[in-house]
Enzyme design. Structure first.
Site, PDB file in Angstrom:
ATOM      1  N   SER A 213      52.184  32.696  42.596  1.00  0.00           N
ATOM      2  CA  SER A 213      52.411  33.093  41.232  1.00  0.00           C
ATOM      3  C   SER A 213      52.521  34.714  41.162  1.00  0.00           C
ATOM      4  O   SER A 213      53.486  35.120  40.322  1.00  0.00           O
ATOM      5  CB  SER A 213      51.410  32.638  40.066  1.00  0.00           C
TER       6      SER A 213
ATOM      7  N   MET B  63      44.307  34.352  51.562  1.00  0.00           N
ATOM      8  CA  MET B  63      42.798  33.795  51.587  1.00  0.00           C
ATOM      9  C   MET B  63      42.324  34.052  52.957  1.00  0.00           C
ATOM     10  O   MET B  63      41.678  33.361  53.598  1.00  0.00           O
ATOM     11  CB  MET B  63      42.757  32.377  51.211  1.00  0.00           C
TER      12      MET B  63
ATOM     13  N   ASN C 156      45.630  44.735  47.435  1.00  0.00           N
ATOM     14  CA  ASN C 156      45.281  43.167  47.172  1.00  0.00           C
ATOM     15  C   ASN C 156      45.074  43.124  45.691  1.00  0.00           C
ATOM     16  O   ASN C 156      44.900  44.148  44.961  1.00  0.00           O
ATOM     17  CB  ASN C 156      43.907  43.036  47.915  1.00  0.00           C
TER      18      ASN C 156
ATOM     19  N   HIS D 186      42.762  40.803  43.039  1.00  0.00           N
ATOM     20  CA  HIS D 186      41.479  40.333  42.945  1.00  0.00           C
ATOM     21  C   HIS D 186      41.043  39.741  41.427  1.00  0.00           C
ATOM     22  O   HIS D 186      41.270  40.655  40.419  1.00  0.00           O
ATOM     23  CB  HIS D 186      40.327  41.127  43.434  1.00  0.00           C
TER      24      HIS D 186
ATOM     25  N   ASP E  89      40.482  47.939  52.569  1.00  0.00           N
ATOM     26  CA  ASP E  89      39.871  48.277  53.745  1.00  0.00           C
ATOM     27  C   ASP E  89      39.095  47.321  54.395  1.00  0.00           C
ATOM     28  O   ASP E  89      39.476  46.116  54.158  1.00  0.00           O
ATOM     29  CB  ASP E  89      38.861  49.577  53.385  1.00  0.00           C
TER      30      ASP E  89
END
Ligand code: GAR
Length: 204
Positions: A14, A91, A108, A110, A142
């Site tokens: 999504s 993942m 990323n 989160h 990182d």
């Protein structure tokens, strides 16, 4: 410099869709050069194909070591000359082979206000901890888990009757808003990382 990006996914996709939609709406000036999934059954692959984006399946289980797997991903992305790598529900933990190949060029998303609740099941962690606020974080990647410099965050309330699903849905709305915005701001340049702080300079 081009504005080509590569997106890595493992599932639903999504956030990938939000990125695609933002490029179509003109809110994000980027070209999705490739979408790579470590799972052949990731629904996000269908979203990418429907949008005419090149897709690759790179199954981590086909490689003897994490380094060997990451070297393949690096080759795929370098061959397409991407400026930025966007993890969108990918993942797998990424190590030095991958991270060092794209210094300050991997983002990323989160589903928590980092540094709170890194790792898996961030929404469940927030509920179990009794947090009253949670949210979404876009950050540079990182080699430590969910730990790189923060680019953008958005907060949402945690309501008394929330379940993991209702909280996740509220956070996801914000993910879809801030991820394309963060990509746009990073591609636009005019930012620096000072210590851990990502600082955007005003456009002249
Ligand atoms: C999103 O909520 C994303 O923040 C989360 O996985 C979901 C992927 O959804 N990522 C992590 O938890 C990474 N630690 P999507 O496939 O629909 O974008």
């Amino acid at each position: 410099m081009n504005r080509d990006i590569g997106v890595l996914i493992s599932g639903r996709g999504s956030n990938l869709q939000a990125i695609i939609d933002a490029t179509r709406a003109g809110r994000l000036d980027a070209r999705l050069a490739v979408v790579i999934s470590n799972r052949a059954d990731a629904h996000g692959l269908e979203r990418a194909r429907a949008a005419g984006i090149e897709t690759l399946v790179r199954d981590h289980r086909a490689h003897a070591s994490r380094d060997a797997y990451e070297a393949v991903l690096v080759d795929d992305l370098r061959a397409r000359d991407v400026q930025l790598v966007c993890l969108a529900g990918f993942m797998r933990l990424l190590g030095a082979t991958f991270v060092n190949a794209f210094p300050n060029r991997i983002l990323n998303i989160h589903p928590a206000l980092l540094p709170a609740f890194p790792g898996l099941h961030a929404q469940r962690q927030a509920l179990e901890h009794g947090a009253k606020l949670s949210g979404a974080t876009v950050h540079f990647v990182d080699t430590n888990l969910d730990a790189g410099p923060i680019v953008l965050q958005a907060a949402v309330p945690v309501l008394d009757d929330d379940t993991e699903d209702t909280l996740a849905a509220r956070i996801l709305e914000q993910e879809h808003r801030i991820y394309p915005e963060a990509i746009q701001r990073i591609l636009n340049g005019n930012w620096t990382i000072t210590g851990r702080r990502v600082v955007f300079r005003r456009q002249a």
